[in-house]
Design an enzyme around this catalytic site. Structure first.
Site: not given
Ligand code: PGA
Length: 252
Positions: A8-10, A94, A96, A166, A172, A212, A233-234
């Protein structure tokens, strides 16, 4: 059941950088026993598809879609538009988006149904925040979110349903949820799926963990019963690091 790993590049990598990521990732050795997808920003779908050509590894995913097929919805993107890029999965709800854009369970349900009707697998994201976690409300929150989100979807078919657990406090933060806690949360989610569909249908729905996840801890999750993959993600921003994560998830 095949594991599913989704990068997930966001809000990273516009069209200028998307193609480079895809090409670098595809130069890596990638396990065939896993399903791998990359969720890119809408504006990068064309560039990602151009770099992929007809290849389907990684599968292309989007990060959101609107529920209506077309109409006066300024700024929105329909599932059919995503189909023009050969999108196979789309994240829905999501945290966010729930937090920053006020997405509700009702909106998530409409989006998931529209995606599935268009032949795209919805990846419905659910999870409690830190306060709810500390108050011991995980089961209550998950039951409410999942029940609402799956109101109008089918378990399988051309675009099988996927759930992503999640916990917001783990996203993150470098503080992943312990695999045992993730296992319990996945069991709660699966029990809602069993009630809505059937025990055998629920058995075949992939529930992936996100928060994470990296190359160092991925094996703990994929070896945990009831965890069917990860949303990353990250640790997916570097294509080589994400490829290593994929190989670590499938050491065979
Ligand atoms: P993270 O993000 O891996 O950076 O924690 C996961 C997600 O929000 O999908």
């Amino acid at each position: 059941m095949r594991m599913l790993l989704i990068a997930n590049w966001k809000m990273h990598y516009g069209p200028m950088k998307a193609g480079g990521w895809i090409r670098a990732f595809r130069r890596e050795r990638l396990p065939k026993e896993l399903d791998i997808a990359v969720a890119v920003p809408h504006v990068s779908l064309a560039a990602a598809r151009a770099s992929l050509g007809r290849a389907s590894i990684p599968a292309l995913a989007a990060q959101d879609a609107f529920w209506a097929p077309d109409g006066a919805f300024t700024g929105e993107i329909s599932a059919d538009m995503l189909n023009e890029f050969g999108v196979q999965y789309c994240l829905v709800g999501h945290s966010e988006r729930r937090v920053h854009l006020g997405e509700t369970d009702a909106m998530v349900a409409k989006k998931a149904a529209a995606l599935q009707a268009a032949g795209i697998s919805p990846v419905i994201c659910v999870g409690e925040d830190e306060a709810q976690y500390k108050k011991g409300e995980v089961a209550k929150v998950l039951r409410a979110q999942v029940t609402a989100a799956i109101a109008n979807v089918k378990p399988d078919g051309k675009a099988p349903l996927v759930l992503a657990y999640e916990p917001i406090w783990a996203i993150g933060t470098g503080k992943p949820c312990l695999p045992q806690k993730a296992k319990e949360a996945h069991e709660i989610i699966r029990s809602v799926l069993q009630k809505k569909f059937s025990p055998s249908a629920a058995e075949h729905i992939r529930i992936i963990y996100g928060g994470s996840v990296d190359a160092r801890n991925i094996s703990e999750y994929v070896t945990t019963t009831g965890v069917n993959g990860a949303l990353v993600g990250g640790a997916s921003l570097d294509p080589r690091a994400f490829a290593l994560l994929c190989r670590t998830a499938n050491p065979a």
